[in-house]
Design a protein around this motif. Structure first.
Motif, PDB file in Angstrom:
ATOM      1  N   ILE A   1       0.836  -1.205   0.000  1.00  0.00           N
ATOM      2  CA  ILE A   1       0.000   0.000   0.000  1.00  0.00           C
ATOM      3  C   ILE A   1       0.871   1.254   0.000  1.00  0.00           C
ATOM      4  CG2 ILE A   1      -1.702   1.337   1.301  1.00  0.00           C
ATOM      5  CD1 ILE A   1      -2.704  -1.261   2.544  1.00  0.00           C
TER       6      ILE A   1
ATOM      7  N   ARG B   1       0.134   5.146   0.771  1.00  0.00           N
ATOM      8  CA  ARG B   1      -0.878   6.119   1.246  1.00  0.00           C
ATOM      9  C   ARG B   1      -0.193   7.089   2.196  1.00  0.00           C
ATOM     10  NH1 ARG B   1      -0.655   5.156   7.065  1.00  0.00           N
ATOM     11  NH2 ARG B   1       0.204   3.090   7.167  1.00  0.00           N
TER      12      ARG B   1
ATOM     13  N   TYR C   1      -7.264   4.795  -2.787  1.00  0.00           N
ATOM     14  CA  TYR C   1      -7.303   4.014  -1.537  1.00  0.00           C
ATOM     15  C   TYR C   1      -8.720   4.132  -0.981  1.00  0.00           C
ATOM     16  CZ  TYR C   1      -5.309   2.608   3.065  1.00  0.00           C
ATOM     17  OH  TYR C   1      -4.985   1.978   4.242  1.00  0.00           O
TER      18      TYR C   1
ATOM     19  N   TRP D   1       2.396 -11.107   9.388  1.00  0.00           N
ATOM     20  CA  TRP D   1       0.990 -11.096   8.987  1.00  0.00           C
ATOM     21  C   TRP D   1       0.833 -11.971   7.751  1.00  0.00           C
ATOM     22  CZ3 TRP D   1       3.364  -7.192  11.462  1.00  0.00           C
ATOM     23  CH2 TRP D   1       2.681  -6.598  12.524  1.00  0.00           C
TER      24      TRP D   1
ATOM     25  N   TYR E   1      -9.275  -1.163   1.972  1.00  0.00           N
ATOM     26  CA  TYR E   1      -8.889  -1.588   3.322  1.00  0.00           C
ATOM     27  C   TYR E   1     -10.088  -1.402   4.243  1.00  0.00           C
ATOM     28  CZ  TYR E   1      -5.392  -2.256   7.106  1.00  0.00           C
ATOM     29  OH  TYR E   1      -4.646  -2.722   8.160  1.00  0.00           O
TER      30      TYR E   1
ATOM     31  N   PHE F   1      -7.233  -6.034   3.908  1.00  0.00           N
ATOM     32  CA  PHE F   1      -7.146  -5.243   2.679  1.00  0.00           C
ATOM     33  C   PHE F   1      -6.781  -6.106   1.470  1.00  0.00           C
ATOM     34  CE2 PHE F   1      -3.071  -5.017   4.896  1.00  0.00           C
ATOM     35  CZ  PHE F   1      -2.138  -5.260   3.911  1.00  0.00           C
TER      36      PHE F   1
ATOM     37  N   SER G   1      -4.731  -9.483   2.519  1.00  0.00           N
ATOM     38  CA  SER G   1      -4.080  -9.632   3.826  1.00  0.00           C
ATOM     39  C   SER G   1      -5.069  -9.267   4.927  1.00  0.00           C
ATOM     40  CB  SER G   1      -2.851  -8.714   3.891  1.00  0.00           C
ATOM     41  OG  SER G   1      -2.186  -8.873   5.106  1.00  0.00           O
TER      42      SER G   1
ATOM     43  N   GLY H   1      -5.076  -7.661  11.888  1.00  0.00           N
ATOM     44  CA  GLY H   1      -4.747  -8.402  13.104  1.00  0.00           C
ATOM     45  C   GLY H   1      -3.562  -7.768  13.773  1.00  0.00           C
TER      46      GLY H   1
ATOM     47  N   CYS I   1       7.800  -8.369   9.700  1.00  0.00           N
ATOM     48  CA  CYS I   1       8.144  -6.958   9.853  1.00  0.00           C
ATOM     49  C   CYS I   1       8.979  -6.794  11.116  1.00  0.00           C
ATOM     50  CB  CYS I   1       6.872  -6.117  10.009  1.00  0.00           C
ATOM     51  SG  CYS I   1       5.824  -6.180   8.548  1.00  0.00           S
TER      52      CYS I   1
ATOM     53  N   SER J   1       8.039  -1.475  11.234  1.00  0.00           N
ATOM     54  CA  SER J   1       6.740  -1.528  11.917  1.00  0.00           C
ATOM     55  C   SER J   1       5.562  -1.689  10.954  1.00  0.00           C
ATOM     56  CB  SER J   1       6.539  -0.291  12.809  1.00  0.00           C
ATOM     57  OG  SER J   1       7.619  -0.179  13.711  1.00  0.00           O
ATOM     58  N   GLY J   2       5.860  -2.244   9.797  1.00  0.00           N
ATOM     59  CA  GLY J   2       4.780  -2.539   8.835  1.00  0.00           C
ATOM     60  C   GLY J   2       4.352  -1.334   8.018  1.00  0.00           C
ATOM     61  N   HIS J   3       5.118  -0.222   8.034  1.00  0.00           N
ATOM     62  CA  HIS J   3       4.680   0.927   7.234  1.00  0.00           C
ATOM     63  C   HIS J   3       5.853   1.630   6.560  1.00  0.00           C
ATOM     64  CE1 HIS J   3       5.671   4.245  10.182  1.00  0.00           C
ATOM     65  NE2 HIS J   3       5.684   3.214  10.994  1.00  0.00           N
TER      66      HIS J   3
ATOM     67  N   LYS K   1       6.373   2.269   1.544  1.00  0.00           N
ATOM     68  CA  LYS K   1       6.043   3.486   0.798  1.00  0.00           C
ATOM     69  C   LYS K   1       7.162   4.521   0.858  1.00  0.00           C
ATOM     70  CE  LYS K   1       2.578   4.262   3.645  1.00  0.00           C
ATOM     71  NZ  LYS K   1       3.066   3.404   4.754  1.00  0.00           N
TER      72      LYS K   1
ATOM     73  N   TRP L   1      -3.331   1.309  15.658  1.00  0.00           N
ATOM     74  CA  TRP L   1      -3.958   1.069  14.347  1.00  0.00           C
ATOM     75  C   TRP L   1      -4.151  -0.404  14.044  1.00  0.00           C
ATOM     76  CZ3 TRP L   1      -0.133  -0.124  10.286  1.00  0.00           C
ATOM     77  CH2 TRP L   1       1.189  -0.031  10.733  1.00  0.00           C
ATOM     78  N   ARG L   2      -3.976  -1.272  15.058  1.00  0.00           N
ATOM     79  CA  ARG L   2      -4.191  -2.701  14.813  1.00  0.00           C
ATOM     80  C   ARG L   2      -5.253  -3.270  15.733  1.00  0.00           C
ATOM     81  NH1 ARG L   2       1.979  -3.800  15.131  1.00  0.00           N
ATOM     82  NH2 ARG L   2       2.647  -3.073  13.083  1.00  0.00           N
TER      83      ARG L   2
HETATM   84  O1  FSA Z   1       1.066   1.382   5.085  1.00  0.00           O
HETATM   85  C1  FSA Z   1       0.172   0.567   5.231  1.00  0.00           C
HETATM   86  O2  FSA Z   1      -0.996   0.898   5.408  1.00  0.00           O
HETATM   87  C2  FSA Z   1       0.518  -0.886   5.200  1.00  0.00           C
HETATM   88  S1  FSA Z   1      -0.193  -1.647   6.550  1.00  0.00           S
HETATM   89  C3  FSA Z   1      -0.053  -3.351   6.179  1.00  0.00           C
HETATM   90  C4  FSA Z   1       0.154  -4.209   7.390  1.00  0.00           C
HETATM   91  O3  FSA Z   1      -0.225  -5.524   7.084  1.00  0.00           O
HETATM   92  C5  FSA Z   1      -0.636  -3.725   8.591  1.00  0.00           C
HETATM   93  O4  FSA Z   1      -2.002  -3.814   8.336  1.00  0.00           O
HETATM   94  C6  FSA Z   1      -0.261  -4.535   9.807  1.00  0.00           C
HETATM   95  O5  FSA Z   1      -0.879  -3.993  10.964  1.00  0.00           O
HETATM   96  C7  FSA Z   1       1.235  -4.549   9.966  1.00  0.00           C
HETATM   97  O6  FSA Z   1       1.718  -3.263  10.318  1.00  0.00           O
HETATM   98  C8  FSA Z   1       1.925  -5.027   8.723  1.00  0.00           C
HETATM   99  O7  FSA Z   1       1.516  -4.203   7.650  1.00  0.00           O
END
Ligand code: FSA
Length: 376
Positions: A54, A56, A90, A194, A216, A222, A236, A239, A292, A321-323, A326, A362-363
Motif C-alpha cells: 500500500i 498512502r 485508496y 501477517w 482496506y 485489505f 491480507s 490483526g 516486519c 513496523s509494517g509501514h 512506501k 492502528w491494529r
Molecule cells: O502502510 C500501510 O498501510 C501498510 S499496513 C499493512 C500491514 O499488514 C498492517 O495492516 C499490519 O498492521 C502490519 O503493520 C503489517 O503491515
C-alpha cells in the motif's frame, strides 16, 4: 568527518538498506558495501519482497503524512520507481460490525488528510452502497453500512519489482553487494508477521477488476487490484500479528513461512464475502507470513548504535513496523551519516523500550506466538 571516499557498510538489503545505498551512491560515495543475510535481492527475509504494498499518506501523525507525500511524489516521477507505482486510489472504511478501535483508527486517518491542501480535490466520503459503487463498481459484495472514504492520491507499488530496479541501479552505480551474511537484532525490535495470500483470477476476471482502489476495511483486512502480469489478487487480513519467540526471549522470523496460520483462511474468506463474493471460495495460493521489524511506538529506528568500539560509526535503519515500503524512494535521504548524529527525536535509538509488550493503535486483536498455534 564523512567524505565521498569514506567506507560505508550497509547491513541488510531491504527497503532501508537499498534506499540508503541508492541515495549515497547517487550522492557520489564511492566505497559502499552492502551485506544481505538472504541469498538474493529481493531477499526472502525482506517484507518488501512482496507482490505489492500500500502507498498512502494517511497517518495519525502529520510528520509521517508529509514524509509519505514526498515519497508519493518520487514514486510518481522518478523513472526508477514510476513503472512500479499505480495510483488507483485508496478505499478505506469499516464494515457495520467494526469494533470501536477500527472506527477510531479510520477517523484519525481521515483527519490526517482532510484539511491538507494536497488532498483538496482527492477525497470522496463513502456513506452508502451507492457511494462504493460510484468509485469501485467491481466491488459487488454486500458492504452493508460500510462507511469510510475514497482517496485518489494513493495506490500501491509492485514491491518486489521496485526492489529489483533499485538493486540493479545500485550495482550499476558500483555498490559492492555481499549476500548471505548475518544481521543484528535487539530488544527495541520484535519480529511480527501477517498473512499475505492471493487468489488466481483468469484474464477476463482480472480485467473486470482492473484499476480498483486499494481497499482496506480496517476491521477485516485489505486487498489490491489483480496483478496486471499474473492475475494474482493479493489479500491480507487485519490483526495484531504473529510472533516467533525463542528461548532467549527474542522474536525472530521463522524458518518456514509458507503457511496459513489457523483461523486466517476464514478471515480471508470474510474479506472476499464482504467485497467480492464471487471469489469467496477460490483457492488461496502463494500464501506466506510476511515478517516486519516492529518497534514499541511504530517509529522507525535510524540512529548510530550508542557506545564506543566496536560499535563506533555503526548506524542502524530498521523498525519498519509494517509501514516502511512506501518510504522506499526517500528512506535513504534521511541523512544521518553526513550529519553524524540523529536530531529527529522519534527515530533515535530506543534504549529501554520493549517492542514485544507494546499496544499499537492502528491494529485490531491480540498478538499470538507461532508456538501457540497448531500448524498443519
Ligand atoms: O502502510 C500501510 O498501510 C501498510 S499496513 C499493512 C500491514 O499488514 C498492517 O495492516 C499490519 O498492521 C502490519 O503493520 C503489517 O503491515
Amino acid at each position: 568527518m564523512l567524505t565521498k571516499d569514506s567506507s560505508i557498510l550497509i547491513v541488510g538489503g531491504g527497503i532501508f538498506g537499498l534506499s540508503t545505498a541508492y541515495h549515497r551512491a547517487k550522492a557520489g560515495y564511492t566505497k559502499i558495501t552492502m551485506l544481505e543475510k538472504g541469498d538474493a535481492i529481493p531477499s526472502p527475509l525482506s517484507a518488501g519482497n512482496d507482490l505489492n504494498k500500500i502507498v498512502r499518506a494517511e497517518y495519525e501523525d502529520p510528520f509521517y503524512a508529509e514524509l509519505a507525500l514526498s515519497a508519493i511524489e518520487e514514486l510518481g516521477s522518478n523513472p526508477l520507481f514510476a513503472p512500479h507505482y499505480s495510483q488507483v486510489g485508496y478505499l478505506l472504511g469499516n464494515s457495520a460490525a467494526a469494533p470501536e478501535k477500527s472506527k477510531r483508527s479510520l477517523a484519525k486517518s481521515m483527519a490526517s488528510i482532510e484539511r491538507h491542501p494536497a488532498f483538496a480535490t482527492q477525497i470522496t466520503a463513502i456513506n452508502s452502497r451507492d457511494d462504493v459503487h460510484a468509485v469501485a463498481s467491481a466491488l459487488d459484495g454486500p458492504m452493508d453500512e460500510w462507511t469510510g472514504y475514497f482517496n485518489r492520491l494513493a495506490g500501491y507499488a509492485r514491491a518486489a519489482d521496485a526492489l529489483r530496479s533499485v538493486y540493479a541501479a545500485v550495482k550499476e552505480m558500483g555498490v559492492d553487494v555481499k549476500l548471505g551474511r548475518t544481521a543484528i537484532i535487539g530488544q527495541q525490535i520484535t519480529a511480527k508477521s501477517w498473512l499475505i495470500t492471493h487468489i488466481q483470477l483468469t484474464p477476463e476476471e482480472a480485467a473486470q477488476l482492473e484499476g480498483i482502489p486499494v481497499t482496506y476495511s480496517r476491521d477485516l483486512g485489505f486487498f489490491f487490484e489483480p496483478d496486471r502480469k499474473t492475475g494474482l489478487l493479493k489479500i491480507s487480513p487485519s490483526g495484531a500479528g504473529f510472533t516467533n519467540h525463542q528461548e532467549n526471549g527474542f522474536s525472530v522470523p521463522s524458518e518456514r513461512n509458507d503457511f496459513i496460520p489457523p483461523g486466517e483462511e476464514e478471515a480471508v474468506r470474510k474479506i472476499l464475502r464482504e467485497h467480492l463474493p464471487r471469489f469467496a471460495d477460490r483457492p488461496l495460493v502463494n500464501s506466506k507470513i510476511c515478517w516486519c521489524a516492529d518497534t514499541a511506538d511504530s517509529e522507525y529506528i535510524i540512529d548510530f548504535v550508542p557506545g564506543r568500539l566496536p560499535w563506533k560509526d555503526l548506524a542502524v535503519a530498521t523498525g519498519d513496523s509494517g509501514h516502511a515500503f512506501k518510504m522506499f524512494p526517500v528512506a535513504g535521504v534521511m541523512d544521518l551519516l553526513e550529519k553524524g548524529k540523529q536530531d529527529v527525536e522519534r527515530w533515535k535509538w530506543k534504549e529501554g523500550s520493549n517492542a514485544a509488550t507494546a499496544e499499537v493503535s492502528w491494529r485490531e486483536g491480540t498478538t499470538r506466538d507461532l508456538s501457540e498455534l497448531v500448524l498443519s
